[in-house]
Each structure stands twice: as structure tokens, then as C-alpha cells.
Design an enzyme around this catalytic site. Sequence first.
Site, mmCIF file in Angstrom:
data_model
loop_
_atom_site.group_PDB
_atom_site.id
_atom_site.type_symbol
_atom_site.label_atom_id
_atom_site.label_comp_id
_atom_site.label_asym_id
_atom_site.label_seq_id
_atom_site.Cartn_x
_atom_site.Cartn_y
_atom_site.Cartn_z
ATOM 1 N N CYS A 252 -12.618 14.254 27.326
ATOM 2 C CA CYS A 252 -12.750 14.183 28.787
ATOM 3 C C CYS A 252 -13.516 15.418 29.243
ATOM 4 C CB CYS A 252 -11.361 14.125 29.425
ATOM 5 S SG CYS A 252 -11.390 14.346 31.217
ATOM 6 N N ASN B 120 -13.743 8.275 44.278
ATOM 7 C CA ASN B 120 -14.241 7.033 43.707
ATOM 8 C C ASN B 120 -13.244 6.586 42.647
ATOM 9 O OD1 ASN B 120 -16.591 7.207 45.267
ATOM 10 N ND2 ASN B 120 -17.601 8.474 43.734
ATOM 11 N N GLY C 279 -17.298 3.310 41.908
ATOM 12 C CA GLY C 279 -18.355 4.226 41.468
ATOM 13 C C GLY C 279 -17.851 5.386 40.643
ATOM 14 N N THR D 130 -17.369 7.551 37.602
ATOM 15 C CA THR D 130 -18.087 7.706 36.326
ATOM 16 C C THR D 130 -17.385 8.670 35.386
ATOM 17 O OG1 THR D 130 -19.497 9.463 37.215
ATOM 18 C CG2 THR D 130 -20.318 7.201 37.398
ATOM 19 N N HIS E 147 -10.745 13.110 40.532
ATOM 20 C CA HIS E 147 -11.459 14.174 41.243
ATOM 21 C C HIS E 147 -11.750 13.735 42.665
ATOM 22 C CE1 HIS E 147 -14.377 11.630 39.124
ATOM 23 N NE2 HIS E 147 -15.206 11.831 40.147
ATOM 24 N N HIS F 276 -14.394 14.555 45.777
ATOM 25 C CA HIS F 276 -15.646 15.187 46.185
ATOM 26 C C HIS F 276 -15.452 15.777 47.578
ATOM 27 C CE1 HIS F 276 -18.249 12.842 43.213
ATOM 28 N NE2 HIS F 276 -17.164 12.090 43.239
#
Length: 113
Positions: A3, A86, A92, A94, A99, A101
Site C-alpha cells: 500500500c 473518493n 474515483g 485509485t 484519504h 482530499h
Amino acid sequence: MDCIFCKIVQGEIPSKIVYEDDAVLAFDDINPEAPVHVLVIPKKHIASFNELTAQDGELLVKIMESIQRIAILKKVDQSGYRIVNNCGADGGQTVGHLHFHIMGGREMLWPAG
Ligand code: AMP
Ligand code: ZN
């Protein structure tokens, strides 16, 4: 575990750290979509928003407090900013480590698309 964000927590991959405490790490996004683009992550591996439980309540408060601090550090607390998570393929996501943003420094568009 393979990861990339766990590797950032371990210091195995470099990052521009913005904020850190015992449970939370925040660093500049490597591919910023706005003048301010910071990622806030729990230090422990949580795969996505789906995996959060009531046991993570204290951690989530720490994440929220860290976001407020980072907004001040990055001088967008008054101008405003967007917090994004996300989740999953259509969301979205990835990177499979939870996390948030924090984006600001310009007017953010809405709807996000
Ligand atoms: P998401 O698409 O919501 O999963 O967001 C993943 C984010 O991680 C993207 O905005 C990437 O630019 C960012 N990212 C990927 N690798 C790194 C890295 N090594 N350091 C900082 N940000 C990264
Ligand atoms: Zn991880």
C-alpha cells in the site's frame, strides 16, 4: 502490505508532510488539482470509507480537527476549501487506503463531474 500510503506512513516513500500526529498524517498530493491539495490519511490502514466503523469515532474526530488545522496552515480557512473522499471505482478511488482530499486556493467547480 503493498500500500503506497502505508509506505508513506513508514517513510519508505518520500512525501511533503504538512501535518502529523499519533493517528493522522497529511501530505501534499503529488499531482495537485488546485493550488492547495493535501491528502489526510489515518496512519493505520483502512481500505476505504466503507470500512469505517463506530470504533473509528475518535480517529474521525482527529481527522476533522487536522483538516481544520491544515486549512489554517495553508491559509485557505477564510477563502474556503473542499473536502473530498473518493470511495470505490465509481467514486474515483485509485489508492486503497482511506484519504480525504483538501483542495483550495482557487474557486472549486461544482458539480464535480
Ligand atoms: P484517489 O483518486 O481519491 O484515490 O486519490 C489518490 C491521490 O493520491 C491522487 O490525487 C494522487 O495524485 C495521489 N498520490 C498518489 N501517489 C502519491 C504519492 N506518492 N504522494 C502523494 N500523493 C500521491
Ligand atoms: Zn495502507
